[in-house]
Design a protein around this motif. Structure first.
Motif, PDB file in Angstrom:
ATOM      1  N   THR A 195      -7.842 -23.184 -21.407  1.00  0.00           N
ATOM      2  CA  THR A 195      -9.265 -24.645 -21.303  1.00  0.00           C
ATOM      3  C   THR A 195      -8.733 -25.136 -22.582  1.00  0.00           C
ATOM      4  O   THR A 195      -8.013 -26.565 -22.194  1.00  0.00           O
ATOM      5  CB  THR A 195     -10.061 -24.180 -20.949  1.00  0.00           C
ATOM      6  N   GLY A 223      -8.619 -27.305 -13.182  1.00  0.00           N
ATOM      7  CA  GLY A 223      -8.406 -25.536 -12.680  1.00  0.00           C
ATOM      8  C   GLY A 223      -8.983 -24.818 -13.362  1.00  0.00           C
ATOM      9  O   GLY A 223      -9.914 -23.915 -13.630  1.00  0.00           O
ATOM     10  N   THR A 224      -8.240 -24.827 -14.498  1.00  0.00           N
ATOM     11  CA  THR A 224      -8.852 -23.319 -15.613  1.00  0.00           C
ATOM     12  C   THR A 224     -10.324 -23.641 -15.875  1.00  0.00           C
ATOM     13  O   THR A 224     -11.320 -22.887 -15.854  1.00  0.00           O
ATOM     14  CB  THR A 224      -8.224 -23.361 -17.265  1.00  0.00           C
ATOM     15  N   TYR A 225     -10.801 -25.273 -16.272  1.00  0.00           N
ATOM     16  CA  TYR A 225     -11.985 -25.318 -16.650  1.00  0.00           C
ATOM     17  C   TYR A 225     -13.295 -24.375 -15.715  1.00  0.00           C
ATOM     18  O   TYR A 225     -14.193 -24.519 -15.720  1.00  0.00           O
ATOM     19  CB  TYR A 225     -12.223 -26.941 -16.285  1.00  0.00           C
ATOM     20  N   LYS A 226     -12.575 -25.058 -13.869  1.00  0.00           N
ATOM     21  CA  LYS A 226     -13.443 -24.266 -12.676  1.00  0.00           C
ATOM     22  C   LYS A 226     -13.433 -22.729 -13.028  1.00  0.00           C
ATOM     23  O   LYS A 226     -14.734 -23.127 -12.388  1.00  0.00           O
ATOM     24  CB  LYS A 226     -13.245 -24.802 -12.041  1.00  0.00           C
ATOM     25  N   LYS A 227     -12.284 -22.278 -13.146  1.00  0.00           N
ATOM     26  CA  LYS A 227     -12.461 -20.941 -13.294  1.00  0.00           C
ATOM     27  C   LYS A 227     -13.573 -20.568 -14.809  1.00  0.00           C
ATOM     28  O   LYS A 227     -14.253 -19.502 -14.995  1.00  0.00           O
ATOM     29  CB  LYS A 227     -11.225 -20.618 -13.995  1.00  0.00           C
ATOM     30  N   LEU A 228     -13.276 -21.349 -15.648  1.00  0.00           N
ATOM     31  CA  LEU A 228     -14.115 -20.774 -17.081  1.00  0.00           C
ATOM     32  C   LEU A 228     -15.494 -20.870 -16.393  1.00  0.00           C
ATOM     33  O   LEU A 228     -16.175 -20.103 -16.473  1.00  0.00           O
ATOM     34  CB  LEU A 228     -13.781 -21.727 -17.729  1.00  0.00           C
ATOM     35  N   LYS A 229     -16.151 -22.026 -15.955  1.00  0.00           N
ATOM     36  CA  LYS A 229     -17.367 -22.436 -15.328  1.00  0.00           C
ATOM     37  C   LYS A 229     -17.827 -21.272 -15.076  1.00  0.00           C
ATOM     38  O   LYS A 229     -18.954 -20.764 -14.724  1.00  0.00           O
ATOM     39  CB  LYS A 229     -17.964 -23.408 -14.843  1.00  0.00           C
ATOM     40  N   ALA A 230     -16.616 -20.571 -13.684  1.00  0.00           N
ATOM     41  CA  ALA A 230     -17.902 -19.475 -12.873  1.00  0.00           C
ATOM     42  C   ALA A 230     -17.884 -18.638 -13.285  1.00  0.00           C
ATOM     43  O   ALA A 230     -18.180 -17.834 -13.275  1.00  0.00           O
ATOM     44  CB  ALA A 230     -16.909 -19.703 -11.424  1.00  0.00           C
ATOM     45  N   HIS A 231     -16.633 -18.012 -14.295  1.00  0.00           N
ATOM     46  CA  HIS A 231     -16.965 -16.952 -14.968  1.00  0.00           C
ATOM     47  C   HIS A 231     -18.107 -16.570 -16.046  1.00  0.00           C
ATOM     48  O   HIS A 231     -18.461 -15.783 -15.959  1.00  0.00           O
ATOM     49  CB  HIS A 231     -15.345 -16.715 -15.495  1.00  0.00           C
ATOM     50  N   GLU A 249     -12.299 -11.546 -20.645  1.00  0.00           N
ATOM     51  CA  GLU A 249     -11.490 -12.424 -20.023  1.00  0.00           C
ATOM     52  C   GLU A 249     -12.415 -13.791 -20.273  1.00  0.00           C
ATOM     53  O   GLU A 249     -11.244 -15.296 -19.929  1.00  0.00           O
ATOM     54  CB  GLU A 249     -12.071 -12.176 -18.089  1.00  0.00           C
ATOM     55  N   LEU A 288     -10.035 -17.190 -20.880  1.00  0.00           N
ATOM     56  CA  LEU A 288      -9.909 -18.506 -19.648  1.00  0.00           C
ATOM     57  C   LEU A 288     -10.792 -19.759 -21.156  1.00  0.00           C
ATOM     58  O   LEU A 288      -9.892 -20.916 -20.390  1.00  0.00           O
ATOM     59  CB  LEU A 288     -11.263 -18.245 -19.041  1.00  0.00           C
TER      60      LEU A 288
END
Ligand SMILES: *[C@@H]1O[C@H](CO)[C@@H](O)[C@H](O)[C@H]1NC(C)=O
Ligand SMILES: *[C@@H]1O[C@H](CO)[C@@H](O)[C@H](O)[C@H]1NC(C)=O
Ligand SMILES: *[C@@H]1O[C@H](CO)[C@@H](O)[C@H](O)[C@H]1NC(C)=O
Ligand SMILES: *[C@@H]1O[C@H](CO)[C@@H](O)[C@H](O)[C@H]1NC(C)=O
Ligand SMILES: *[C@@H]1O[C@H](CO)[C@@H](O)[C@H](O)[C@H]1NC(C)=O
Ligand SMILES: *[C@@H]1O[C@H](CO)[C@@H](O)[C@H](O)[C@H]1NC(C)=O
Ligand SMILES: *[C@@H]1O[C@H](CO)[C@@H](O)[C@H](O)[C@H]1NC(C)=O
Length: 249
Positions: free
Chosen positions: A143, A166-174, A135, A139
């Motif tokens: 990104t 958007g993708t960067y935020k998701k990546l950071k959270a993951h 996953e 991401l």
């Protein structure tokens, strides 16, 4: 006299026979070793190729670090051959001398693998990346693909900030959840390096300018700068002089 002679002949024969059997068993053992060494030598060739494959793979994928993702197969091959050598040729190939070439090569391979924490990216049973890591790399790919569409010039980077946040935020959270799961020190090196590089590119776009934290700091500073004039102004308005002047007569 005769008895003595018979005794002597018998004695000599026994000794000769003893020496002969000694020599014979020695010869047998030697032949057996030789045979095993020959068959074990084939394993050495296989191990040499497997280990060279792994080393080559490590070097080729050193930067950006993708050794865990790219070299799992090679590492597994090399390890498998080493285990066969341990099982079948332990006495002729391993522990047979002080130099311990094969043992050292294997130890180095394994040390590199574990200091990159590669094992934490892989499913122990299936040679597949764990779901979490898979996953993460999806991401990362999304990104980076997004970043590639924009230049780091001022105008373009505004667009990148808008389109890629958007993708960067998701990546950071993951990434955050991965580092909490594994502790940062145990996180597999492919993940750490990919995140590091991606973060660096993101920072080059300078999107953080309008970060919430910056906004808070700005507000506080503005408040501190404007409060003395406000204070003096209110004091002045409240002063008797002004009051008398403004008061209706
Ligand atoms: C038997 O072998 C020993 C050395 O291993 C040697 O000194 C001795 O001469 C040999 N004896 C005979 C009878 O060959
Ligand atoms: C080494 O790599 C080559 C090409 O990638 C492959 O054909 C060969 O089977 C590998 N050898 C071993 C022992 O893994
Ligand atoms: C490892 O693989 C097995 C079988 O494919 C799967 O059931 C399991 O959930 C996987 N574990 C992880 C941590 O991905
Ligand atoms: C993303 O993944 C695709 C498909 O695997 C690949 O072709 C592409 O090169 C990757 N992009 C980056 C930036 O790594
Ligand atoms: C980035 O800028 C260069 C020139 O500065 C230009 O040639 C290139 O097409 C631009 N790339 C993108 C993705 O806009
Ligand atoms: C990304 O930025 C744009 C513009 O700044 C904003 O409208 C959008 O809501 C942001 N998306 C996310 C997921 O934060
Ligand atoms: C991230 O990259 C920088 C150089 O770009 C390097 O100095 C730093 O050690 C890296 N951090 C990690 C955790 O690898």
């Amino acid at each position: 006299m005769l008895l003595k002679l018979i005794y002597l002949v018998l004695h000599c024969t026994t000794i000769a026979l003893a020496n002969y059997t000694d020599f014979f068993t020695y010869d047998l053992k030697y032949a057996e070793d030789e045979r095993r060494l020959n068959s074990c030598h084939g394993l050495l060739e296989t191990y040499s190729a497997a280990s060279a494959n792994f080393t080559g793979c490590l070097v080729l994928n050193a930067k950006p670090i993708s050794v865990c993702r790219k070299c799992e197969q090679q590492r597994s091959n090399a390890l498998q051959v080493y285990i066969i050598i341990q099982d079948e040729c332990d006495d002729v190939l391993l522990n047979a001398d002080r130099l311990q070439v094969i043992e050292t090569v294997d130890a180095n391979n394994e040390k590199l693998w574990s200091s990159a924490n590669c094992q934490n990216c892989f499913n122990a049973t299936s040679h597949e990346l764990t779901t979490d890591c898979k996953e993460f790399f999806i991401l990362i790919n999304q990104t980076q693909e997004c970043f590639l569409r924009y230049n780091v010039t001022a105008e373009e980077s505004n667009k990148a900030c808008e389109k890629c946040n958007g993708t960067y935020k998701k990546l950071k959270a993951h990434y955050k959840s991965l580092s909490e799961e594994y502790k940062l020190v145990n996180l597999c090196m492919d993940v750490i390096d990919a995140m590091n590089m991606t973060r660096k590119t993101w920072n080059e776009f300078k999107c953080s300018r309008i970060d919430n934290n910056v906004l808070v700091v700005f507000t506080v500073v503005a408040f501190l700068c404007f409060s003395p004039p406000v204070f003096y102004l209110s004091n002045w308005i409240n002063s008797d002089d002004v009051k008398t002047r403004l008061a209706p007569r």
